[in-house]
Design a protein around this motif. Structure first.
Motif: not given
Length: 543
Positions: A414-420
């Motif tokens: 989730q964190e790495q997706t949110s940061s693209s």
């Protein structure tokens, strides 16, 4: 003749279109294969069983962009310390359930686990997966103890079987909830009887991989595979495959047991993709899969996909590298596939998925980053991996999604997706209105594309081997099938989003060749036409 074929093949490199997936020209039949095409006896074609693409086909064969669920049905203390009593003596599922039973009793432990399973993935979580992450799939780690109660008999989990009476119903409910939102599930037998490796994610802290030395454990593992296959046949919709082992111990005698599991699943439903662990030796596993994925098996058999994992934080060799070096290295991975794709008639199908990866590097590596901010390099690392997996694999699953310390930093999907840092294939973000317009455009010049492809193919081979019988109608047939298949994937279905690409191309081609019913010396023409049709549709819609 050899010299002629070499010259002709060299000329062909300059006239064929470039395949955007591999940045190489579409594969051509080998010299040996084409020469044998004029020499062997004739085999009679069988009736075709090719049917229109279904929503299940799309879910199983598109590029899988997703994540592992994480520590839910296979507990690991470093991810879910909250599910361990403070005085638990170990870090595995067995130690957690044992400690809770000793502390609060069987009934209360069962209630605790059932409540944990029920709340692990909320409706809001699934909405985020679909709308923000553009995820298509989940890799769901499960244990043998989560299946039938009889699977726990004569195992270390036997005293705690009452805790797991509703585990499978919880798992199947989650699979169906995900399917309702267009997300497929890879059922991953992460924890096998005896353990496929020595780690705590095999279910115990025994520190041994007894699966490979215990016939009883291997037989139980086969029963687990049969149970999962039977559940799929009986209506568990949305299963994209069954992974029969996770991270097998290096050097284990995997292949004989793989044979048994694949045979058992194939006897129940030969359409279910079977995923195998590469046991940290990707080249060997690919070579094994090529043998299993032959174009014309003597009896129906499941397509076999190889699961490989990539981490750069655990070995001395990796910790000695700078983040920049590792980012560059990530862009070269999966080279073991080179020369093994493009012609299943010649050598079988080779398909790989990246079952685990992360954006984690060691502190030693980060200390070598220079003046570049860490967060910039984390993003570059995730982007490099996303690009590479989409170029060369059939799918990738980040490790991981759910943990106590959500959203998880460099371990967190989730964190790495949110940061693209971690991104889905660009086509997965195509608006539905644009998909319709692009498909209309692809249909407007379809016949011209087909005639160009067929004429190019026919002219080439007629020039190469004049006055020699060929069966170019098979190429045209294959082109039509491939073009329509790629259209159907891109369009999607009412229960599956659009913008899909056939990411598991090699096993899709395998499926279509097997279904074609074609036999004899020129089936390769159907295969190459199929590949060219898929390629031409992608060119028409710009993906």
């Amino acid at each position: 003749m050899k010299g002629l074929f070499k010259k002709a093949k060299a000329e062909l490199q300059s006239i064929l279109d470039i395949d955007p997936r591999t940045n190489q020209p579409p594969a051509q039949p080998s010299q040996h294969q084409h020469q044998q095409g004029f020499r062997r006896g004739i085999e009679m074609d069988q009736p075709s069983t090719i049917k229109p693409v279904t929503p299940l086909d799309i879910i199983r064969y598109r590029y899988h962009h997703g994540t592992n669920l994480g520590s839910v049905y296979v507990l690991e203390r470093w991810l879910r310390n909250s599910m361990f009593p403070e005085d638990a003596s170990g870090s595995s599922e067995l130690e957690a359930v044992k400690a809770w039973v000793e502390k609060i009793g069987v009934d209360e432990t069962r209630k605790k686990f059932e409540e944990f399973w029920a709340n692990a993935v909320t409706d809001e979580d699934i909405k985020w997966l679909v709308q923000e992450a553009r995820a298509t799939s989940i890799r769901l780690p499960i244990g043998y103890y989560d299946l039938l109660p009889s699977c726990l008999e004569n195992t270390p989990f036997a005293p705690y079987s009452a805790v797991y009476t509703s585990a499978w119903s919880s798992i199947s409910s989650l699979v169906m909830r995900l399917r309702m939102h267009g997300i497929g599930t890879l059922l991953d037998l992460h924890a096998l009887p005896g353990g496929a490796n020595t780690q705590d994610h095999s279910g115990t802290n025994s520190g041994v991989a007894d699966l490979w030395v215990s016939q009883d454990d291997r037989n139980l593992g086969i029963r687990c595979c049969q149970f999962l296959a039977q559940q799929v046949v009986e209506g568990l919709d949305g299963v994209i495959g069954i992974q029969i082992a996770n991270e097998c111990e290096w050097g284990s005698p995997m292949n004989p047991w793989y044979n048994d599991c694949i045979d058992a699943i194939s006897a129940i439903d030969a359409s279910i993709p079977v995923i195998i662990s590469d046991g940290w030796n990707l080249e060997n596993a690919i070579n094994y899969s090529l043998i299993k994925n032959t174009a014309m098996p003597s009896q129906p058999t499941c397509p076999v996909v190889v699961d490989t994992h990539y981490y750069w934080a655990h070995t001395g060799e990796d910790t000695s590298k700078s983040p920049q070096q590792i980012i560059n290295e990530a862009s070269t991975k999966l080279s073991e596939l080179n020369g093994k794709e493009g012609s299943i008639i010649d050598r079988g199908a080779a398909q790989v998925v990246v079952g685990e990866y992360s954006c984690v590097l060691s502190e030693d590596s980060w200390s070598k980053r220079g003046d570049t901010p860490k967060q910039v390099l984390v993003k570059e690392f995730g982007e490099a991996q996303s690009r590479r997996w989409q170029q060369r694999s059939g799918g990738s699953f980040f490790w991981t999604w759910k943990m106590d310390w959500f959203p998880g930093g460099e371990w967190g999907f989730q964190e790495q997706t949110s940061s693209s840092a971690v991104t889905s294939p660009p086509s997965y973000s195509t608006p539905s209105s644009s998909i319709s317009a692009l498909l209309d455009r692809s249909n407007s010049h379809r016949d011209e594309r087909m005639y160009a492809a067929v004429n190019q193919h026919t002219s080439y081979w007629d020039h190469l081997v004049p006055n020699t019988p060929c069966e170019h109608w098979r190429y045209e047939n294959g082109w039509k099938v491939g073009y329509k298949d790629a259209q159907d994937f891109f369009q999607g279905a009412s229960t599956v989003g659009g913008g899909n690409k056939i990411g598991n191309l090699e096993i899709w081609v395998l499926k279509r060749v097997r279904e074609s019913g074609m036999r004899g010396n020129f089936v390769w023409e159907f295969e190459q036409g199929l590949r060219r049709g898929i390629h031409d549709l992608y060119a028409a819609v710009g993906i």
